[in-house]
Design a protein around this motif. Structure first.
Motif, short mmCIF file in Angstrom:
data_model
loop_
_atom_site.label_atom_id
_atom_site.label_comp_id
_atom_site.label_asym_id
_atom_site.label_seq_id
_atom_site.Cartn_x
_atom_site.Cartn_y
_atom_site.Cartn_z
N PHE A 1 57.03 -58.67 -22.85
CA PHE A 1 56.83 -57.71 -21.77
C PHE A 1 55.99 -58.30 -20.64
CE2 PHE A 1 54.38 -54.25 -19.82
CZ PHE A 1 55.38 -53.38 -19.46
N HIS A 2 54.85 -58.88 -20.97
CA HIS A 2 53.92 -59.31 -19.92
C HIS A 2 54.31 -60.64 -19.28
CE1 HIS A 2 50.94 -56.12 -20.13
NE2 HIS A 2 51.09 -56.12 -21.43
N ALA A 3 55.14 -61.43 -19.92
CA ALA A 3 55.60 -62.69 -19.33
C ALA A 3 57.01 -62.58 -18.77
CB ALA A 3 55.53 -63.82 -20.35
N LEU A 4 57.60 -61.38 -18.81
CA LEU A 4 58.97 -61.14 -18.31
C LEU A 4 59.95 -62.12 -18.95
CD1 LEU A 4 58.32 -60.56 -14.50
CD2 LEU A 4 58.00 -59.00 -16.40
N LEU A 5 59.87 -62.24 -20.25
CA LEU A 5 60.70 -63.20 -20.97
C LEU A 5 62.05 -62.63 -21.38
CD1 LEU A 5 57.93 -64.61 -23.32
CD2 LEU A 5 59.22 -65.97 -21.66
N ARG A 6 63.01 -63.51 -21.49
CA ARG A 6 64.26 -63.17 -22.15
C ARG A 6 64.00 -63.17 -23.65
NH1 ARG A 6 64.91 -67.28 -18.52
NH2 ARG A 6 66.06 -66.78 -16.61
N ALA A 7 64.65 -62.28 -24.38
CA ALA A 7 64.39 -62.16 -25.82
C ALA A 7 64.61 -63.48 -26.54
CB ALA A 7 65.28 -61.06 -26.41
N GLY A 8 65.63 -64.23 -26.13
CA GLY A 8 65.94 -65.49 -26.80
C GLY A 8 64.89 -66.57 -26.60
N GLU A 9 63.95 -66.34 -25.68
CA GLU A 9 62.90 -67.33 -25.45
C GLU A 9 61.73 -67.17 -26.43
OE1 GLU A 9 63.65 -68.07 -20.68
OE2 GLU A 9 62.24 -66.50 -21.29
N HIS A 10 61.75 -66.13 -27.21
CA HIS A 10 60.73 -65.94 -28.24
C HIS A 10 61.33 -65.73 -29.62
CE1 HIS A 10 57.00 -66.37 -26.34
NE2 HIS A 10 56.58 -65.12 -26.25
N LEU A 11 62.54 -65.24 -29.66
CA LEU A 11 63.17 -64.87 -30.93
C LEU A 11 64.27 -65.85 -31.32
CD1 LEU A 11 63.39 -61.10 -30.04
CD2 LEU A 11 61.98 -62.03 -31.89
N ILE A 12 64.58 -65.86 -32.59
CA ILE A 12 65.62 -66.73 -33.11
C ILE A 12 66.89 -65.91 -33.30
CG2 ILE A 12 66.28 -68.25 -35.02
CD1 ILE A 12 63.28 -68.64 -35.56
N ASP A 13 68.01 -66.43 -32.81
CA ASP A 13 69.28 -65.73 -32.99
C ASP A 13 69.58 -65.57 -34.48
OD1 ASP A 13 69.67 -65.52 -30.29
OD2 ASP A 13 70.98 -67.28 -30.14
N ASP A 14 70.20 -64.46 -34.82
CA ASP A 14 70.38 -64.11 -36.22
C ASP A 14 71.21 -65.12 -37.01
OD1 ASP A 14 68.91 -61.71 -35.95
OD2 ASP A 14 70.64 -60.75 -35.05
N ASN A 15 72.10 -65.83 -36.34
CA ASN A 15 72.96 -66.78 -37.05
C ASN A 15 72.44 -68.22 -36.98
OD1 ASN A 15 73.41 -67.10 -34.33
ND2 ASN A 15 75.63 -67.33 -34.50
N LYS A 16 71.18 -68.38 -36.55
CA LYS A 16 70.62 -69.73 -36.41
C LYS A 16 69.33 -69.89 -37.21
CE LYS A 16 72.59 -70.58 -31.84
NZ LYS A 16 72.31 -70.95 -30.43
N GLU A 17 68.99 -71.14 -37.47
CA GLU A 17 67.75 -71.46 -38.15
C GLU A 17 66.70 -71.91 -37.13
OE1 GLU A 17 67.15 -71.06 -41.35
OE2 GLU A 17 69.20 -70.33 -41.74
N PHE A 18 65.46 -71.82 -37.54
CA PHE A 18 64.36 -72.26 -36.67
C PHE A 18 64.44 -73.75 -36.40
CE2 PHE A 18 60.18 -74.36 -36.76
CZ PHE A 18 59.71 -73.94 -35.52
N SER A 19 64.20 -74.13 -35.15
CA SER A 19 64.15 -75.54 -34.76
C SER A 19 63.02 -75.71 -33.75
CB SER A 19 65.47 -75.99 -34.12
OG SER A 19 65.33 -77.28 -33.56
N PRO A 20 62.02 -76.56 -34.02
CA PRO A 20 60.90 -76.73 -33.10
C PRO A 20 61.29 -77.32 -31.75
CG PRO A 20 60.83 -78.37 -34.84
CD PRO A 20 61.89 -77.37 -35.24
N SER A 21 62.47 -77.91 -31.66
CA SER A 21 62.93 -78.44 -30.37
C SER A 21 63.49 -77.34 -29.48
CB SER A 21 64.00 -79.52 -30.59
OG SER A 21 65.16 -78.96 -31.19
#
Length: 216
Positions: A13-33
């Protein structure tokens, strides 16, 4: 999980972010890159003595693997992103190799989990329903944050920079969501008038450009 959801929502909310810039898509695994980690968080103090938090997003829709930095500050409000993030880090203790909004689950299948989009929205909307608020989609935080900063009196240029819109994309964004923003601006006459005038002028400009393209 609730603490992680709150920290993520306040940051979106406060950084006006797109959801995908903080969250992981449901069909993907976490990747630090691609996904944000605790190493991407830093705090700094400006020349006026105000402390802010910088978040480096490793991969974005616009900048791809170059990533982008976003900034938010403490707020005198229950949605303060710094307070929510500090609480999340204290309780969930995300490790350097984990998603920033990872958390510990309980029960028979307990363990560490990253915060995925559907889990986030499900948990958030469950709480919203209990509080008699409307349900949201991932993009609602970006829309709501834009409205919040406009209602505070920040200029369109300031909000455009905060939301990292290039060129005329911010104007198109405002027109696209005018039906969401406009009804909530009626009580602030000057801002409401300026907002509608801004959208109308851009609409005329786009029509003129379209006409020129058609003639060429």
């Amino acid at each position: 999980m609730g603490i992680a959801v709150k920290a993520c929502a306040c940051s979106l909310f406060h950084a006006l972010l797109r959801a995908g810039e903080h969250l992981i898509d449901d069909n993907k695994e976490f990747s630090p890159s691609i996904h944000i980690t605790i190493a991407c968080v830093s705090h700094f103090t400006d020349p006026f003595g105000f402390e802010s938090t910088r978040l480096h997003i490793p991969w974005t829709k616009v900048r791809k693997e170059q990533g982008e930095d976003v900034v938010w500050t403490r707020q005198q409000h229950p949605t303060c992103p710094r307070q929510a993030l500090d609480e999340h880090i204290r309780i969930n203790n995300p490790l350097p190799h984990e998603h920033l909004f990872s958390y510990t689950t309980t029960g028979q299948n307990g363990g560490r989990k990253s915060l995925h989009r559907q889990s986030f929205l499900s948990a958030y909307n469950k709480a919203a329903t209990l509080a008699s608020f409307s349900k949201v989609t991932g993009h609602c935080f970006r829309i709501g944050g834009t409205l919040e900063y406009l209602l505070r009196g920040h200029t369109f240029e300031t909000v455009r920079e905060l939301g990292r819109w290039d060129g005329d994309s911010f104007r198109r964004y405002l027109r696209r969501h005018a039906f969401v923003l406009s009804p909530r601006l009626h009580d602030i006459d000057n801002l409401h008038t300026k907002f509608l005038k801004h959208c109308a002028q851009q609409e005329i400009l786009d029509k003129d450009i379209g006409a020129e393209v058609s003639r060429s």
